[in-house]
Design a protein around this motif. Structure first.
Motif, mmCIF file in Angstrom:
data_model
loop_
_atom_site.group_PDB
_atom_site.id
_atom_site.type_symbol
_atom_site.label_atom_id
_atom_site.label_comp_id
_atom_site.label_asym_id
_atom_site.label_seq_id
_atom_site.Cartn_x
_atom_site.Cartn_y
_atom_site.Cartn_z
ATOM 1 N N VAL A 1 0.839 -1.204 0.000
ATOM 2 C CA VAL A 1 0.000 0.000 0.000
ATOM 3 C C VAL A 1 0.871 1.251 0.000
ATOM 4 O O VAL A 1 0.606 2.216 -0.731
ATOM 5 C CB VAL A 1 -0.946 -0.011 1.223
ATOM 6 C CG1 VAL A 1 -1.668 1.334 1.353
ATOM 7 C CG2 VAL A 1 -1.963 -1.133 1.115
ATOM 8 N N GLU A 2 1.923 1.243 0.796
ATOM 9 C CA GLU A 2 2.815 2.406 0.844
ATOM 10 C C GLU A 2 3.467 2.633 -0.517
ATOM 11 O O GLU A 2 3.620 3.784 -0.961
ATOM 12 C CB GLU A 2 3.870 2.203 1.928
ATOM 13 C CG GLU A 2 3.288 2.225 3.336
ATOM 14 C CD GLU A 2 4.346 1.970 4.397
ATOM 15 O OE1 GLU A 2 5.536 1.802 4.033
ATOM 16 O OE2 GLU A 2 3.989 1.954 5.595
ATOM 17 N N ALA B 1 3.837 5.786 -5.521
ATOM 18 C CA ALA B 1 3.816 5.721 -6.990
ATOM 19 C C ALA B 1 2.596 6.417 -7.583
ATOM 20 O O ALA B 1 2.376 6.353 -8.796
ATOM 21 C CB ALA B 1 3.851 4.261 -7.432
ATOM 22 N N ASP B 2 1.799 7.062 -6.725
ATOM 23 C CA ASP B 2 0.622 7.817 -7.190
ATOM 24 C C ASP B 2 -0.424 6.902 -7.834
ATOM 25 O O ASP B 2 -1.080 7.276 -8.808
ATOM 26 C CB ASP B 2 1.046 8.906 -8.184
ATOM 27 C CG ASP B 2 0.163 10.151 -8.076
ATOM 28 O OD1 ASP B 2 -0.584 10.259 -7.089
ATOM 29 O OD2 ASP B 2 0.219 10.985 -8.993
ATOM 30 N N ARG B 3 -0.551 5.687 -7.258
ATOM 31 C CA ARG B 3 -1.515 4.727 -7.803
ATOM 32 C C ARG B 3 -2.797 4.631 -6.967
ATOM 33 O O ARG B 3 -3.593 3.732 -7.151
ATOM 34 C CB ARG B 3 -0.880 3.334 -7.906
ATOM 35 C CG ARG B 3 0.205 3.222 -8.971
ATOM 36 C CD ARG B 3 0.583 1.772 -9.231
ATOM 37 N NE ARG B 3 1.253 1.161 -8.101
ATOM 38 C CZ ARG B 3 2.575 1.046 -7.974
ATOM 39 N NH1 ARG B 3 3.376 1.518 -8.938
ATOM 40 N NH2 ARG B 3 3.112 0.453 -6.928
ATOM 41 N N LEU B 4 -2.984 5.578 -6.030
ATOM 42 C CA LEU B 4 -4.169 5.568 -5.168
ATOM 43 C C LEU B 4 -4.924 6.891 -5.281
ATOM 44 O O LEU B 4 -4.312 7.962 -5.362
ATOM 45 C CB LEU B 4 -3.785 5.333 -3.699
ATOM 46 C CG LEU B 4 -3.196 3.969 -3.328
ATOM 47 C CD1 LEU B 4 -2.779 3.964 -1.861
ATOM 48 C CD2 LEU B 4 -4.199 2.858 -3.599
ATOM 49 N N ASP B 5 -6.261 6.791 -5.273
ATOM 50 C CA ASP B 5 -7.100 7.989 -5.203
ATOM 51 C C ASP B 5 -7.391 8.365 -3.762
ATOM 52 O O ASP B 5 -7.426 9.546 -3.401
ATOM 53 C CB ASP B 5 -8.426 7.758 -5.931
ATOM 54 C CG ASP B 5 -8.244 7.425 -7.397
ATOM 55 O OD1 ASP B 5 -7.494 8.163 -8.064
ATOM 56 O OD2 ASP B 5 -8.828 6.426 -7.872
ATOM 57 N N LEU B 6 -7.627 7.358 -2.922
ATOM 58 C CA LEU B 6 -7.964 7.584 -1.516
ATOM 59 C C LEU B 6 -7.265 6.552 -0.641
ATOM 60 O O LEU B 6 -7.197 5.373 -0.990
ATOM 61 C CB LEU B 6 -9.479 7.493 -1.302
ATOM 62 C CG LEU B 6 -10.306 8.687 -1.801
ATOM 63 C CD1 LEU B 6 -11.747 8.278 -2.040
ATOM 64 C CD2 LEU B 6 -10.241 9.833 -0.800
ATOM 65 N N LEU B 7 -6.765 6.999 0.508
ATOM 66 C CA LEU B 7 -6.106 6.118 1.466
ATOM 67 C C LEU B 7 -6.664 6.405 2.852
ATOM 68 O O LEU B 7 -6.612 7.540 3.332
ATOM 69 C CB LEU B 7 -4.584 6.338 1.453
ATOM 70 C CG LEU B 7 -3.781 5.544 2.476
ATOM 71 C CD1 LEU B 7 -3.932 4.040 2.242
ATOM 72 C CD2 LEU B 7 -2.304 5.944 2.441
ATOM 73 N N TYR B 8 -7.203 5.365 3.501
ATOM 74 C CA TYR B 8 -7.804 5.495 4.830
ATOM 75 C C TYR B 8 -6.806 5.084 5.902
ATOM 76 O O TYR B 8 -6.059 4.113 5.745
ATOM 77 C CB TYR B 8 -9.046 4.603 4.943
ATOM 78 C CG TYR B 8 -10.249 5.109 4.195
ATOM 79 C CD1 TYR B 8 -11.311 5.696 4.866
ATOM 80 C CD2 TYR B 8 -10.320 5.013 2.807
ATOM 81 C CE1 TYR B 8 -12.427 6.162 4.179
ATOM 82 C CE2 TYR B 8 -11.424 5.480 2.106
ATOM 83 C CZ TYR B 8 -12.472 6.053 2.804
ATOM 84 O OH TYR B 8 -13.565 6.519 2.109
ATOM 85 N N ARG C 1 2.474 12.556 -3.106
ATOM 86 C CA ARG C 1 1.702 13.688 -3.635
ATOM 87 C C ARG C 1 0.282 13.569 -3.084
ATOM 88 O O ARG C 1 -0.422 12.599 -3.360
ATOM 89 C CB ARG C 1 1.692 13.661 -5.156
ATOM 90 C CG ARG C 1 1.010 14.893 -5.750
ATOM 91 C CD ARG C 1 1.340 15.061 -7.207
ATOM 92 N NE ARG C 1 0.923 13.923 -8.022
ATOM 93 C CZ ARG C 1 0.757 14.004 -9.352
ATOM 94 N NH1 ARG C 1 0.990 15.139 -9.987
ATOM 95 N NH2 ARG C 1 0.387 12.925 -10.035
ATOM 96 N N LEU C 2 -0.137 14.551 -2.293
ATOM 97 C CA LEU C 2 -1.410 14.492 -1.578
ATOM 98 C C LEU C 2 -2.393 15.504 -2.139
ATOM 99 O O LEU C 2 -2.041 16.652 -2.414
ATOM 100 C CB LEU C 2 -1.194 14.754 -0.084
ATOM 101 C CG LEU C 2 -0.161 13.854 0.625
ATOM 102 C CD1 LEU C 2 -0.064 14.223 2.098
ATOM 103 C CD2 LEU C 2 -0.522 12.379 0.461
ATOM 104 N N SER C 3 -3.633 15.066 -2.296
ATOM 105 C CA SER C 3 -4.669 15.963 -2.811
ATOM 106 C C SER C 3 -5.415 16.666 -1.685
ATOM 107 O O SER C 3 -5.821 17.824 -1.828
ATOM 108 C CB SER C 3 -5.661 15.182 -3.676
ATOM 109 O OG SER C 3 -6.285 14.143 -2.917
ATOM 110 N N LEU C 4 -5.587 15.992 -0.556
ATOM 111 C CA LEU C 4 -6.314 16.591 0.565
ATOM 112 C C LEU C 4 -6.218 15.685 1.782
ATOM 113 O O LEU C 4 -5.829 14.521 1.688
ATOM 114 C CB LEU C 4 -7.795 16.824 0.208
ATOM 115 C CG LEU C 4 -8.647 15.616 -0.234
ATOM 116 C CD1 LEU C 4 -9.188 14.821 0.955
ATOM 117 C CD2 LEU C 4 -9.817 16.077 -1.087
#
Length: 610
Positions: free
Chosen positions: A100-101, A106-113, A132-135
């Motif tokens: 997961v890390e 690698a910017d392969r996730l939209d959301l991480l809980y 790289r974080l969106s929010l």
């Protein structure tokens, strides 16, 4: 990065045609990089307020969620819509967590809980600093308030996000916040510069009903059998013992009931929660340890067999009913012993004097809601700082209770308490004092000579139930108090003016609840929206959905919720194009389930099942 692209995500990924309420404004603000504090009722669509910005903005959205037990279901629900989602928590092996890390970096996730206690670890902060974080979305943000419901010390550390990631927008979301809790969470999370979005707390699809407690398990069984047979519900009890006994009593009557509390083994709790989420018609009997973060949309009733400790807690718990917007019931049985027990718990608890005062304030507000003569919804919304008109959909609106001048009976009760203390040097609980007022002989009265008192039998004109109601309401209003281990009654400061005739007092007279009034809100809530001829198709669709959910090992709502199935049953689509536009069917689900849905519709319409 604009609302137009956000709307396309709403439609193509989640299958909804338009935003609701403040959703569009919140999404636009966060997509543009702004911080936000979002107060929105359960079922109001809070999740979309961070999920869509995370999909529109570049990078991964980090969601701070309080319960790791539900992260798998949240991720499954997103994956079913084609969203790249994952979680980091202690249920993962070292290899799984490393994978997961790697996906995050690698910017392969939209959301991480992840849970707050993991996020504030230095290793996690270092990991996030390289991604790289969106929010950041802080869910159940009221947990940061020490005076609010479900306080979690782990949330206090989340203020570090303001310093460590000043350029990443933060969204704090909750469905339960008084003005004081709202101010505190804003301060503690360092969101002073955020834009605040406060939606109405009203849940118009929920009918609030509070009944006088009289054999509460029998009353609960009657509620389930007559109004919610075969439907999912949650029953809240104050103690673990009560949870176990109630679940067993319901099972003995053929109800598919499970228990949930901290005293059960972790494996059993997890298995029970999984069954409740994945199967239709399961009733979960639980302490308040259960329910936060539960996304199950088709909970048709929430019942309380004990008085909640605060209006915040009551609203949060009842809000787990009817998240799909369909009719639901919030039912509570409430009695004299609830008042005595909760006040005793506060008095005997550890904590500062300020903490106990705050707890008493919470209890007083809850008691005021139980005893009000007016609309319950108005009372709830006023507690959260919102004005409203009578709803027409609570018990007090459906059958308005009447008030009565109880000054003389109250004076008799207060006099009995005084006479027993002064003339006999005795203090008693409600039961003995009521027996004295009604002139009802018992061994205690005979031994103590109570029949010789001037107050003996002066209340014989009122029934025991009426007297118990009077005692309950006087306790709720702090005219009298129940003290000590035995709950003996003593006068409070407010008793003096009434006893001296300087003030009158009006109390609530409980209306007779008719069978006809009860069944008006009864029936299967999910299908009440459907025409009779569409109900067989709806049930066929539910059976198909249950089979899909079992095969995939996911909750039924991950496939489709009831509202979507109702849309299919009403429209009876005959082609893929006709399925488009039905709420809750996005492109991924249309591709995966579209043909199967059409086969169910065709099979039921032809009088058989595929």
């Amino acid at each position: 990065m604009n609302v137009r692209s956000a709307h396309s995500v709403l439609e193509s990924v989640f299958g909804y045609e338009s935003f609701r309420g403040d959703q569009a404004a919140i999404v636009e603000h966060v997509v543009a990089g702004g911080d936000a504090v979002v107060l929105m009722p359960t079922g109001g669509g809070k999740s979309l307020c961070y999920q869509i910005p995370a999909l529109v903005r570049e990078g991964t959205g980090i969601v701070i969620s309080p319960l790791i037990a539900l992260m798998q279901d949240q991720v499954d629900a997103l994956a079913a819509n084609g969203v790249r989602a994952a979680f980091l928590n202690s249920t993962l092996s070292r290899e799984e967590a490393a994978a997961v890390e790697a996906d995050l970096l690698a910017d392969r996730l939209d959301l991480l809980y992840m849970a707050p206690e993991r996020l504030v670890q230095s290793r996690t902060l270092d990991l996030l600093s390289r991604a790289r974080l969106s929010l950041f979305a802080i869910d159940e943000a009221h947990c940061v308030s020490q005076w609010g419901h479900d306080f979690r010390t782990d949330y206090l550390g989340l203020s570090v996000l303001a310093e460590a990631f000043p350029n990443v927008p933060r969204v704090a979301l909750t469905a339960t916040a008084t003005p004081a809790t709202h101010r505190e969470l804003t301060e503690r999370l360092r969101l002073d510069g955020a834009r605040h979005f406060v939606s109405s707390f009203d849940r118009p699809n929920i009918r609030y009903r509070i009944v006088e407690k009289n054999q509460p398990r029998a009353q609960l069984l009657d509620l389930i059998r007559t109004e919610h047979a075969g439907e999912s519900g949650i029953v809240y009890c104050l103690s673990r013992r009560s949870v176990d006994q109630t679940a067993e009593a319901l099972r003995a009557q053929g109800i598919d009931a499970l228990g949930y509390h901290a005293g059960l083994p972790e494996e059993e709790r997890s298995a029970h929660q999984a069954r409740f989420l994945r199967e239709d018609g399961v009733v979960m009997v639980a302490t308040i340890a259960f329910g936060m973060g539960i996304d199950k949309p088709d909970v048709r009733f929430v019942a309380h067999l004990d008085l909640p400790k605060s209006v915040e807690g009551y609203y949060q718990e009842t809000g787990r009913a009817g998240r799909d917007g369909l009719p639901a019931t919030a039912w509570m049985a409430y009695g004299l012993n609830d008042v005595v027990q909760l006040r005793r718990m506060i008095d005997s608890s550890e904590g500062s004097a300020a903490r106990k005062r705050q707890q008493r304030t919470h209890i007083d507000a809850m008691l005021a809601l139980c005893e009000t003569l007016t609309c319950r919804r108005v009372q709830i919304l006023r507690y959260f700082g919102e004005d409203s008109e009578p709803c027409g959909n609570c018990d007090n609106c459906a059958e308005p209770p009447t008030g009565w001048d109880a000054t003389v009976p109250v004076q008799k009760l207060l006099s009995a308490i005084i006479r027993l203390d002064r003339e006999r040097g005795q203090q008693f609980g409600a039961g003995q004092i009521i027996d004295v007022l009604r002139g009802k002989d018992n061994p205690r009265s005979s031994q103590s000579g109570h029949a010789e008192l001037t107050v003996w039998g002066i209340g014989a004109d009122l029934s025991e139930n009426v007297w118990r109601g009077i005692v309950r309401q006087l306790l709720a209003r702090n005219v009298i108090a129940a003290v000590g281990d035995y709950g003996v009654l003593v006068l409070a400061d407010a008793a003096g003016p009434i006893l001296r005739g300087e003030e009158t007092i009006e109390l609530r007279r409980e209306p007779e609840r008719s069978q006809r009034a009860r069944t008006r809100s009864g029936g299967k809530a999910a299908v009440v929206e459907l025409a009779v001829e569409d109900q067989p198709l709806f049930e066929a669709l539910r059976s198909w959905r249950a089979e899909q959910a079992r095969e995939q090992g996911v909750p039924a709502y991950v496939v489709f919720n009831d509202a979507t199935l109702i849309g299919v049953a009403e429209r009876r689509p005959a082609s893929i194009d006709q399925l488009r536009g039905i709420s809750g069917i996005g492109l991924k689900k249309l591709d995966r389930y579209g043909q199967a849905l059409l086969e169910v519709v065709a099979g039921e319409s032809s009088g058989g099942h595929p």
